[in-house]
Motif scaffolding. Structure first.
Motif, PDB file in Angstrom:
ATOM      1  N   MET A   1       0.823  -1.202   0.000  1.00  0.00           N
ATOM      2  CA  MET A   1       0.000   0.000   0.000  1.00  0.00           C
ATOM      3  C   MET A   1       0.861   1.256   0.000  1.00  0.00           C
ATOM      4  N   GLU A   2       1.920   1.260   0.784  1.00  0.00           N
ATOM      5  CA  GLU A   2       2.805   2.427   0.803  1.00  0.00           C
ATOM      6  C   GLU A   2       3.427   2.667  -0.558  1.00  0.00           C
ATOM      7  N   ASP A   3       3.724   1.593  -1.297  1.00  0.00           N
ATOM      8  CA  ASP A   3       4.310   1.721  -2.634  1.00  0.00           C
ATOM      9  C   ASP A   3       3.287   2.089  -3.693  1.00  0.00           C
ATOM     10  N   GLY A   4       2.012   2.199  -3.325  1.00  0.00           N
ATOM     11  CA  GLY A   4       0.983   2.584  -4.272  1.00  0.00           C
ATOM     12  C   GLY A   4       0.368   1.439  -5.040  1.00  0.00           C
ATOM     13  N   ARG A   5       0.659   0.211  -4.678  1.00  0.00           N
ATOM     14  CA  ARG A   5       0.123  -0.975  -5.370  1.00  0.00           C
ATOM     15  C   ARG A   5      -1.065  -1.509  -4.562  1.00  0.00           C
ATOM     16  N   TRP A   6      -2.176  -0.809  -4.643  1.00  0.00           N
ATOM     17  CA  TRP A   6      -3.302  -1.074  -3.765  1.00  0.00           C
ATOM     18  C   TRP A   6      -4.018  -2.366  -4.126  1.00  0.00           C
ATOM     19  N   ASP A   7      -4.109  -2.695  -5.394  1.00  0.00           N
ATOM     20  CA  ASP A   7      -4.784  -3.946  -5.770  1.00  0.00           C
ATOM     21  C   ASP A   7      -4.051  -5.152  -5.188  1.00  0.00           C
ATOM     22  N   GLU A   8      -2.730  -5.144  -5.297  1.00  0.00           N
ATOM     23  CA  GLU A   8      -1.946  -6.227  -4.708  1.00  0.00           C
ATOM     24  C   GLU A   8      -2.041  -6.193  -3.189  1.00  0.00           C
ATOM     25  N   ALA A   9      -2.083  -4.994  -2.622  1.00  0.00           N
ATOM     26  CA  ALA A   9      -2.200  -4.871  -1.165  1.00  0.00           C
ATOM     27  C   ALA A   9      -3.517  -5.462  -0.673  1.00  0.00           C
ATOM     28  N   ASN A  10      -4.605  -5.247  -1.422  1.00  0.00           N
ATOM     29  CA  ASN A  10      -5.899  -5.816  -1.034  1.00  0.00           C
ATOM     30  C   ASN A  10      -5.859  -7.339  -1.042  1.00  0.00           C
ATOM     31  N   SER A  11      -5.244  -7.915  -2.090  1.00  0.00           N
ATOM     32  CA  SER A  11      -5.146  -9.381  -2.164  1.00  0.00           C
ATOM     33  C   SER A  11      -4.293  -9.928  -1.028  1.00  0.00           C
ATOM     34  N   GLU A  12      -3.179  -9.274  -0.734  1.00  0.00           N
ATOM     35  CA  GLU A  12      -2.293  -9.740   0.334  1.00  0.00           C
ATOM     36  C   GLU A  12      -2.944  -9.567   1.698  1.00  0.00           C
ATOM     37  N   LYS A  13      -3.673  -8.481   1.879  1.00  0.00           N
ATOM     38  CA  LYS A  13      -4.372  -8.246   3.148  1.00  0.00           C
ATOM     39  C   LYS A  13      -5.413  -9.338   3.396  1.00  0.00           C
ATOM     40  N   GLN A  14      -6.159  -9.703   2.345  1.00  0.00           N
ATOM     41  CA  GLN A  14      -7.154 -10.751   2.488  1.00  0.00           C
ATOM     42  C   GLN A  14      -6.500 -12.093   2.791  1.00  0.00           C
ATOM     43  N   ARG A  15      -5.337 -12.352   2.177  1.00  0.00           N
ATOM     44  CA  ARG A  15      -4.638 -13.613   2.432  1.00  0.00           C
ATOM     45  C   ARG A  15      -4.178 -13.691   3.885  1.00  0.00           C
ATOM     46  N   LEU A  16      -3.614 -12.609   4.402  1.00  0.00           N
ATOM     47  CA  LEU A  16      -3.137 -12.605   5.788  1.00  0.00           C
ATOM     48  C   LEU A  16      -4.294 -12.758   6.772  1.00  0.00           C
ATOM     49  N   GLU A  17      -5.411 -12.098   6.495  1.00  0.00           N
ATOM     50  CA  GLU A  17      -6.551 -12.204   7.401  1.00  0.00           C
ATOM     51  C   GLU A  17      -7.131 -13.618   7.409  1.00  0.00           C
ATOM     52  N   GLU A  18      -7.204 -14.247   6.236  1.00  0.00           N
ATOM     53  CA  GLU A  18      -7.691 -15.626   6.186  1.00  0.00           C
ATOM     54  C   GLU A  18      -6.732 -16.566   6.908  1.00  0.00           C
ATOM     55  N   LYS A  19      -5.438 -16.312   6.755  1.00  0.00           N
ATOM     56  CA  LYS A  19      -4.447 -17.144   7.443  1.00  0.00           C
ATOM     57  C   LYS A  19      -4.590 -16.994   8.957  1.00  0.00           C
ATOM     58  N   GLN A  20      -4.804 -15.765   9.415  1.00  0.00           N
ATOM     59  CA  GLN A  20      -4.953 -15.546  10.854  1.00  0.00           C
ATOM     60  C   GLN A  20      -6.228 -16.215  11.372  1.00  0.00           C
ATOM     61  N   ARG A  21      -7.301 -16.162  10.591  1.00  0.00           N
ATOM     62  CA  ARG A  21      -8.529 -16.820  11.019  1.00  0.00           C
ATOM     63  C   ARG A  21      -8.340 -18.333  11.102  1.00  0.00           C
ATOM     64  N   ALA A  22      -7.590 -18.897  10.129  1.00  0.00           N
ATOM     65  CA  ALA A  22      -7.335 -20.342  10.163  1.00  0.00           C
ATOM     66  C   ALA A  22      -6.510 -20.714  11.390  1.00  0.00           C
ATOM     67  N   VAL A  23      -5.498 -19.903  11.700  1.00  0.00           N
ATOM     68  CA  VAL A  23      -4.680 -20.163  12.890  1.00  0.00           C
ATOM     69  C   VAL A  23      -5.530 -20.059  14.152  1.00  0.00           C
ATOM     70  N   ARG A  24      -6.449 -19.085  14.173  1.00  0.00           N
ATOM     71  CA  ARG A  24      -7.300 -18.928  15.348  1.00  0.00           C
ATOM     72  C   ARG A  24      -8.232 -20.135  15.510  1.00  0.00           C
ATOM     73  N   ARG A  25      -8.803 -20.601  14.380  1.00  0.00           N
ATOM     74  CA  ARG A  25      -9.681 -21.770  14.456  1.00  0.00           C
ATOM     75  C   ARG A  25      -8.920 -23.000  14.944  1.00  0.00           C
ATOM     76  N   ARG A  26      -7.677 -23.171  14.467  1.00  0.00           N
ATOM     77  CA  ARG A  26      -6.873 -24.308  14.907  1.00  0.00           C
ATOM     78  C   ARG A  26      -6.531 -24.192  16.385  1.00  0.00           C
ATOM     79  N   ARG A  27      -6.218 -22.990  16.835  1.00  0.00           N
ATOM     80  CA  ARG A  27      -5.882 -22.794  18.243  1.00  0.00           C
ATOM     81  C   ARG A  27      -7.087 -23.056  19.128  1.00  0.00           C
TER      82      ARG A  27
END
Length: 549
Positions: A469-495
């Motif tokens: 996002m800081e580099d101005g690549r917002w479309d890629e930032a949105n995809s990466e943000k969604q990936r990290l949030e899904e990963k965190q939710r999966a880790v939370r469900r496993r925990r």
């Protein structure tokens, strides 16, 4: 045929009513703009009238040209944009009245025994600077910056927000699982925003050199207000830190302090912050956020206390943050206000400072974003008056005499404080050049996401979505943000699943243990009953205590 005629007639009337409705909407909008413009002019005239007596009375001590230019700059700075929608809050009457003593009065009282009203000595009433020399002297050699920090980041791209694309991703999902695009964010995490509280760390450096705890309290109060100065234009939200995410800011070589933040809970979000300075102070805080959506605005209430301790004196100050309100959530231009009360307590001396952040009211006679306060000793006697705005500056004035005035609107008797001329405690740094295209970041905020060697792998600087996002690549930032949030939710469900399995296993083992103990106890009871016939075993767990399990 009759149906076709009816449809034609209905369409004709519909177009006519639409034109009439559009005309009424335009007239209403024009009327609202006219009333808003008149209110602005009225407010500006009232402000100019209120400042006029001050300019006349202060003419002998300062050239009128400087005062006039200062007033014009103040009026220009306080004018709001045309698109701003204003929040009308109830205006509270001040709890006290401040009167600045004249030069002759100050000289006459300094030769008398009335200094007991402020608890000080006549020699302390220095009109040039009522702070003690120890607060202004610099002990030791000042550390100089050894590294050139960055002073700009890529300009914010002009991306239009497609609401349909957001709503499309919300269909069939729980509210907590809706991915919010980075269009609503700024390229900093909440941990970095907490670190921004140290923008004016030199106030604490100066406070650490104070011999008087009351003067030290004034500087601590100014520091607590200064943490809001960067929020006036910062309407974008920071990134929510992932659980275990950290942020370290090492400024030991430059300014003598080192800061470390960590996200210690994700639901509810909570962060721990610790700062230690080589210049005589330590600060720590634990912050969690509670928010309430009230239709047109969002109230953000930080929960948790801020602790500040000075090494030499042992003075330990504690206070809490006020409520932040984001207005025009649905339509209109976003703007932020700070409102509420802050009580700063010195737990060693029991001295207090009461700060009041006045909520913004367009029709109020006070200056916008006003902050007032009183510094009192352990007995409740006032010594200093604080005044200013949370987005510009804070001043302190020493009280030389206090008396009770007339009753206020609520029937309470107001205090009238006679003070020396106010002295500047803190003033906001000007924003960097081109700040409006860099998310209105301050000079410190521009350096917070700068890559550095030796940071932890969990540091916020290494978050890929934030960096994109800081580099101005917002479309890629949105995809990466969604990936990290899904990963965190999966880790939370496993925990949570592992915790549930551990609980079930523990309950199973406990049941087996209790069954074995009951069986052994029954056998033992039968044997003893045969021997004596009246002895009873009271402990159902055998020879071992339940705490051993």
């Amino acid at each position: 045929m009759a149906c076709r005629d009816f449809l034609d007639l209905a369409e004709t009337h519909s177009r006519r009513w639409q034109r009439a409705l559009q005309y009424e909407r335009e007239q209403r909008t024009h009327l609202e703009e006219t009333i808003e413009q008149l209110a602005k002019q009225h407010n500006s005239l009232e402000r100019a009238w209120r400042e006029a007596p001050t300019l006349v009375s202060s003419a002998p001590s300062a050239p009128t040209t400087n005062k006039g230019s200062e007033r014009s700059r103040k009026e220009e700075a306080s004018d709001e944009d045309e698109d701003t929608e204003y929040f009308d809050a109830m205006e509270d009457s001040p709890a006290f009245i401040t009167v600045t003593a004249s030069e002759s009065t100050q000289h006459r009282r300094s030769q008398s025994n009335l200094s007991g009203a402020s608890g000080g000595h006549p020699g302390d009433w220095n009109q040039d600077d009522h702070m003690s020399p120890s607060c202004n002297d610099v002990s030791g050699k000042e550390l100089q910056p050894r590294r050139q920090r960055r002073s700009h980041i890529p300009d914010k791209p002009n991306y239009s927000l497609n609401l349909w694309s957001i709503m499309k991703n919300c269909i069939g999902k729980e509210l907590s699982k809706i991915p919010m695009p980075v269009n609503f964010n700024e390229p900093l995490s909440m941990l970095q925003r907490l670190t921004e509280d140290l923008e004016y760390h030199e106030l604490l450096d100066k406070a650490a050199r104070c011999d008087s705890s009351l003067e030290q309290m004034c500087l601590v109060a100014a520091f607590s207000v200064s943490s809001y100065s960067t929020t006036v234009h910062r309407t974008a939200k920071p990134f929510n830190p992932l659980l275990g995410e950290t942020y370290e800011l090492d400024r030991l070589e430059e300014f003598g302090y080192r800061s470390l933040c960590e996200q210690v809970s994700h639901h509810p979000p909570a962060a721990a912050h610790h700062v230690i300075s080589q210049r005589g102070w330590t600060l720590w805080q634990e912050i969690t956020i509670a928010s309430k959506f009230r239709g047109k605005y969002l109230s953000i209430m930080p929960l948790g206390a801020i602790h500040l301790q000075f090494h030499a004196s042992g003075n330990h100050y504690v206070w809490r943050k006020v409520t932040s309100t984001v207005h025009n959530i649905i339509v209109g231009k976003l703007w932020i206000d700070q409102s509420g009360d802050i009580e700063i307590v010195n737990h060693r001396t029991k001295e207090t400072c009461q700060l009041k952040f006045s909520p913004y009211s367009y029709f109020s006679r006070d200056v916008p974003r006003k902050v007032t306060g009183v510094v009192a000793d352990s007995g409740g006697q006032a010594h200093y008056i604080l005044s200013g705005t949370w987005d510009e500056k804070m001043e302190s004035a020493k009280i030389v005499q206090s008396s009770r005035g007339g009753s206020g609107s609520e029937g309470k008797q107001k205090m009238v404080y006679q003070t020396l001329s106010p002295k500047l405690l803190w003033k906001k740094y000007p924003l960097p050049e081109n700040a409006e295209n860099m998310y209105y970041f301050s000079a410190l905020a521009l350096t917070l996401n700068e890559l550095e060697d030796g940071v932890a792998t969990t540091d916020s600087r290494l978050r890929p979505d934030q960096r994109l996002m800081e580099d101005g690549r917002w479309d890629e930032a949105n995809s990466e943000k969604q990936r990290l949030e899904e990963k965190q939710r999966a880790v939370r469900r496993r925990r949570e699943a592992e915790a549930s399995d551990a609980l079930d296993e523990g309950m199973r083992l406990r049941t087996v243990r209790v069954s074995v103990c009951l069986s052994a106890s029954s056998d033992e009871k039968g044997e003893r009953k045969q021997e004596s016939g009246h002895k009873v075993i009271l402990c159902m767990y055998g020879s071992k205590s339940p705490n051993h399990y």
